[in-house]
Design a protein around this motif. Structure first.
Motif, PDB file in Angstrom:
ATOM      1  N   ALA A  83       0.838  -1.203   0.000  1.00 27.39           N
ATOM      2  CA  ALA A  83       0.000   0.000   0.000  1.00 27.39           C
ATOM      3  C   ALA A  83       0.871   1.250   0.000  1.00 27.39           C
ATOM      4  N   ARG A  95       2.128   2.065  -3.339  1.00 26.68           N
ATOM      5  CA  ARG A  95       1.086   2.703  -4.148  1.00 26.68           C
ATOM      6  C   ARG A  95       0.766   4.103  -3.642  1.00 26.68           C
ATOM      7  N   ASP A 101      -0.510   4.813  -0.818  1.00 27.27           N
ATOM      8  CA  ASP A 101      -1.757   4.752  -0.068  1.00 27.27           C
ATOM      9  C   ASP A 101      -1.418   4.702   1.426  1.00 27.27           C
ATOM     10  N   GLY A 145      -4.174   3.258   3.659  1.00 26.65           N
ATOM     11  CA  GLY A 145      -4.224   1.807   3.503  1.00 26.65           C
ATOM     12  C   GLY A 145      -3.119   1.114   4.279  1.00 26.65           C
TER      13      GLY A 145
END
Length: 133
Positions: free
Chosen positions: A64, A67, A69, A72
Motif C-alpha cells: 500500500a 502505491r 496509499d 491503507g
C-alpha cells in the motif's frame, strides 16, 4: 599465510554493504511481486496460534505504501511505520559501523529508544488481539 590474506579496506566494506543492500532489495521485490500476484506470505505465528503477531499485515502495508496509499498502509498494521523506520534505522547504523569499524553489529546508542520500541510492539501485539484490530 597471513601475507596472502588482504585486510578488509573501507572501500571493500562499502562495496559489501552495497551488495548486501541490493540483495535485500531484490528479496523485497520478490515479496512485492508475489503479493501483487495474490500469492500471500503466510504468518507462521498466526497459523500456529490463530493470533495476530505484531507484524501481521506488514507485507500488505508495504505494498500500500508503494502505491502511496498511506491510509491503507495504516489500516493493515497501525504500527507498520514505527516497525519499518526502526528496522531501517538499525540497518543503517549497522552498515555505518561496519564501514567504519569492520564490525557488522548493532551497538545501541540509546537503550531507552530500543526499550520503548520493544514495549510498543509488545503492547500492540496484545491490544490487536484483545480489541481485534
Amino acid at each position: 599465510m597471513r601475507k596472502l590474506i588482504k585486510s578488509d579496506t573501507g572501500k571493500q566494506r562499502l562495496v559489501n554493504i552495497l551488495l548486501l543492500t541490493a540483495a535485500i532489495g531484490c528479496v523485497g521485490l520478490v515479496f512485492v511481486a508475489l503479493a501483487r500476484l495474490g500469492i500471500g506470505i503466510p504468518c507462521l505465528f498466526h497459523l500456529i496460534t490463530k493470533l495476530k503477531c505484531p507484524g501481521c499485515g506488514n507485507s500488505r502495508a508495504a505494498i500500500a505504501l508503494l502505491r502511496l496509499d498511506i491510509f491503507g498502509a495504516f489500516s493493515y498494521n497501525l504500527l507498520f511505520p514505527l516497525e519499518f523506520s526502526y528496522i531501517i534505522w538499525v540497518y543503517v547504523r549497522c552498515c555505518v559501523r561496519y564501514v567504519k569499524e569492520s564490525s557488522f553489529s548493532y551497538k545501541t546508542p540509546h537503550i531507552a529508544l530500543d526499550i520503548c520500541v520493544l514495549a510498543a510492539v509488545l503492547v500492540w501485539a496484545v491490544l490487536r488481539n484483545i480489541i481485534g484490530i
